[in-house]
Enzyme design. Structure first.
Site, PDB file in Angstrom:
ATOM      1  N   GLY A 171       0.963  -0.761  -0.234  1.00  6.46           N
ATOM      2  CA  GLY A 171      -0.078   0.362   0.044  1.00  6.46           C
ATOM      3  C   GLY A 171       1.084   1.386   0.184  1.00  6.46           C
ATOM      4  N   CYS A 172       0.193   2.435  -0.384  1.00 11.60           N
ATOM      5  CA  CYS A 172       0.975   3.135  -0.863  1.00 11.60           C
ATOM      6  C   CYS A 172       1.318   4.106   1.253  1.00 11.60           C
ATOM      7  CB  CYS A 172       0.452   4.313  -0.982  1.00 11.60           C
ATOM      8  SG  CYS A 172      -1.850   4.811  -0.594  1.00 11.60           S
ATOM      9  N   TYR A 173       0.567   4.216   1.559  1.00 10.51           N
ATOM     10  CA  TYR A 173       1.589   4.491   3.548  1.00 10.51           C
ATOM     11  C   TYR A 173       2.039   3.508   3.543  1.00 10.51           C
ATOM     12  CZ  TYR A 173      -2.553   7.922   3.613  1.00 10.51           C
ATOM     13  OH  TYR A 173      -3.744   9.252   4.174  1.00 10.51           O
TER      14      TYR A 173
END
Lengths: 341, 341, 341, 341
Positions: free
Chosen positions: B147-149
């Site tokens: 995921g990005c985070y």
């Protein structure tokens, strides 16, 4: 009441005029600015056309003006020179700069990089956060208006520290401010081309609002206070969002605690449980809007606090303080709804 | 090499095409989208005019296409149905959705609200963070793209946790994402009129990236891990800034620790001491840029981590993984400078 | 006075509430919304917490409510069905939609793509641009509130056309609107990720405001009118800037002409010669601010006109019309300074 | 090939480096800046970390550097002093400033407010718009790179004027530019707090690009040319949108006319009939994207033209010119897709 504004060509100056010009119970006697002396106010700020029929005065020309209260919207290090003479002749003062915020003079001198000109007045000055110091403000001749970040951080931590239910040794304030917090001075870093469509932290090693906040937090508790304060720059015009973290020492109904503490406060609004306040929900208003969370039911309390940095974080709180100092209704002129969207 | 993209009408789809279309060593065989089937790609994304001469395929029409590797840029819950057949015929997979990220199936089912269709493949999937799992990725048939985070939070905490010098029981990640992180779906909350010139936290009570991050952090340490993760929405197009807080258990040269850990990493850039990375400094690139601070010399380490959520946080990392899986140079096609300003 | 708002969950609805809620001379009896029926208004619009203590009503439940005036903040094609019954019982109406704006029914039906339900009322409706139709509005039972673009374009051309000094056969209006002009509906095109940090024209082949503007311009002159109208989408929240071009037929003191025409208008502000109005200078206010230029002393007059599309372009003008229709001071509740910065 | 950049601390400087640093066929020998001399380039522009291993040189220290071509990214009035010595020793020059753009020296001196230092070179300079002057540019020693606005306005009007089908006496260019067009200098007007979430025209009475555009348009036609040029400031980082208006003298297939004129141009993209180009569709690329309309089938042609003001409007076009002058493929290093979203 006769009001003066010293140093009015910045954002807190125009914001004071926006809030004060519609009022019939006060008269703006002068607004001064050395750089803009002689220019019409509504030439610099066309939003005030039809509302403010004044030109900027040279600061030297208004020294003898008789006012009930004067706002200092000047850079740090100016009010401390001019305050004594004004107080001498009975003029009350709300200082929006940092000159009278820190009780420890040596700490002030360290963070602001200059010698303090009138330490004696610092002890007399009330710290202008009405939700904590209302009674003192009412009787004060000189009020030190809080910084923009410190207002949200102190209000957000207040119920937790007063209740003594968090570890005050590892408090964290992750704060984000809109660009008007940086003032109206020309600078490359604050150009739209530099700060737009981007985000960054700044001053992580140390920011002047740290000692101001810690001083305030220490007033709420017997315990030692240790805060990590990280300011960030948001690509928005107005608004501060402070995300606060504290380790809980015991169980508590945080929602009830916050609602109870602020139930009589006209300018602090505790949102229902589970909410996330948006900065735009307070755009142009004097409200600090709060939400409190306890993610996953674990031991960390998370407080979300928003304000308009130019209103509750500066000019609006200054007017709130003026209202108190002059015996007017505290909310006078400060109750319009936010501009949203 | 023959490449397919399943579910290409969102932001990760167009970003994969931006990164892949200039390359001569790969051929994009198809890009599918049920909603856009039959429409030219450059009609939906005019930025690709002259670069991509394809129309969107119906997913059902490309089931028999022969590819060396397929990207899933689909919503969660799609790849887990289609992956088995592709793997069966020898096609490698990089899944940009969350279907194969969490090893604990019950945790996945709880956070994603559906039954997992092929738990057996989860154990085989490599977690596609090359800075930690490079060797595994090289040999994998199926990679779960992070995921990005989670990418920024894991990279930012990595040196501290590997060194064992922080209290892992009170970690805090205050993360801020640009709006493309919310995807290209129509929604009131993500309108410019709603999200512009404003800022808020969201999902404070719980966000799907929390278990993914905690799983990653647990892999770095023997100790228990307890993270408070607070996502916020930034009014910018691209960019994530994660501000990470950890309590130090012992003294250490944090700057040297970070520089040493990442000295051979092509896509992690540790800034000089005292720096503050801006999200725009990585706009359009696959770099995660870090700075580490220890404010006031106290016991809290503060890590600042930025990435472009669509590149290192999604499509760029997916291409990095593809490069590894197909035996190409890891940095191929990913070395252009950021678009700044 | 008792006021109702039909269709209040969009931007003109919340803006009407922002303007009306502080007033003591009116009572908001209901605000209806089929989609939001039963929900508290301040739950959808937290900016109204403490200002509006209402829940949205189902439209069917308020049909019998007694009001002095009702605002329609509904999509086009709704008011024309409900207006007759309200007028029948003596309720005055300000319709913010387009149902009663075009006198030529066939033109309306062509541009709005539906049959008009009550053509007979169209002839009775006053066009709510007080600077031109003040007397008619005062006596009207039904006012068609002008579109956002048409307000600026008509006010900007007005002095030139009334004076008969321009060629009306080649008028050009290059207009730019903030995103709230597109409404609060979910749409991909208006996402921050799509419309932010970008700019484009739209509807160049034809926009519904073209016939409305041409109808208005024709009322100002004996000559034929031919307008090219090009709308553009600005990545800002509020604000319209119309840049108007007209070929001069004779010499004239344009500055004096504009100042004279609007000298008694409380909501039209002609800037000094050489000025360039900014949209932010009218943010949140009911003012249309104008400047007129004659570049290089050549034959083209250039008029710059700004307004807040939600105020003078919608809800503010609607309140101005309400004030006129109910015999209240025209400026009541509309004189606050703009929010700038 | 050895390349130098004089005056590299502004936006065109960093953009030249972004475009040139990935290339293996050229070597950047120096980049100079008086203000930044001695500082590392990637310290000022962190986006170039890992891409540019240079420090800014003092301009006086690089006078003897041997280069095949030098870019001037200096303020107006600098290149005209330094060009002669460079040309003398055989160095080719692309000047991104305005020093050599206007053939009429007196007009130049009037608009730029200074005496021209070397009028003789002006006649020798090629005007660097390859779509019109490609052959001349190939052979030139000195190329005057066009202004940002003039590139879009000239390309957009080109097919209409070459075809002789419009009235050239009443041309209108309503142009809107992102804020990087104003440069990287500190200024109050360009602060995010001032220019953000707002829109305005500027320089309506007269802008330096007017004579440059009119000179170019005159080269396309036998007729007299009279242009009204109105620049506006957009709250975006990059991008120009010019909306062009011309009165048609005769009927024509405008779409075919545009497609035919630009069919061999690698950097001009004519969109399908009915389209509206967005500035973001060319973000970071050297493309000028056009659409042509004839609203309502009336007599006014409307051309929509977008470019990235820092690329096709400045550094990209400069590289395109360099490629031509040095005998490299014209598109070398300029074919990456736009960054969208």
């Amino acid at each position: 009441m006769r009001i003066g504004i010293i140093g009015g060509s910045g954002y807190t100056g125009v914001e004071l005029l926006r809030l004060l010009s519609p009022r019939r119970d006060i008269e703006i006697v002068f607004i001064s600015s050395r750089a803009q002396a002689g220019n019409r106010v509504d030439s610099l700020f066309p939003s005030l056309r039809g509302h403010v029929d004044l030109s900027f005065s040279d600061p030297d020309d208004v020294k003898d003006a008789q006012c009930d209260l004067v706002f200092f919207a000047t850079p740090n290090g100016t009010a401390m020179y001019q305050a004594p003479a004004l107080l001498e002749k009975g003029t009350k003062i709300v200082d929006l700069s940092a000159d009278f915020r820190l009780q420890d003079i040596s700490v002030w001198e360290q963070w602001y990089g200059m010698e303090h000109h009138c330490p004696s007045l610092v002890a007399e000055a009330a710290y202008g956060l009405p939700e904590i110091h209302r009674a003192t403000i009412r009787d004060a001749q000189l009020v030190a208006n809080p910084g923009c970040y410190p207002t949200t951080v102190q209000l957000g931590f207040l119920p937790l520290l007063e209740a003594g239910i968090v570890n005050t040794d590892s408090l964290i304030a992750d704060a984000k401010s809109g660009i008007t917090g940086a003032g109206r001075g020309a600078s490359v870093a604050n150009l739209l081309a530099e700060a737009g469509d981007s985000f960054k932290a700044y001053g992580v090693a140390g920011h002047r609002h740290l000692p101001e906040i810690e001083q305030g937090l220490k007033g709420m508790t017997e315990a030692d206070v240790n805060l990590t304060f990280t300011p960030h720059l948001l690509p928005i015009i107005r608004g501060i969002h402070s995300t606060l973290y504290a380790q809980l020492l015991e169980d508590a109904d945080l929602q009830a605690l916050f609602e109870e503490r602020f139930k009589n406060e006209p300018f602090v609004d505790v949102l229902p449980a589970g909410s996330h306040p948006e900065t735009r929900s307070v755009r142009g208003t004097n409200v600090c809007r709060l939400a409190v969370h306890r993610p996953q039911g674990r031991n960390t309390a998370v407080v979300l606090a928003v304000e308009d940095n130019l209103v509750k974080g500066a000019a609006g709180q200054a007017v709130q303080n003026m209202n108190l100092m002059l015996g007017m209704p505290e909310t006078e002129g400060l109750l319009q709804p936010a501009l949203m969207p």
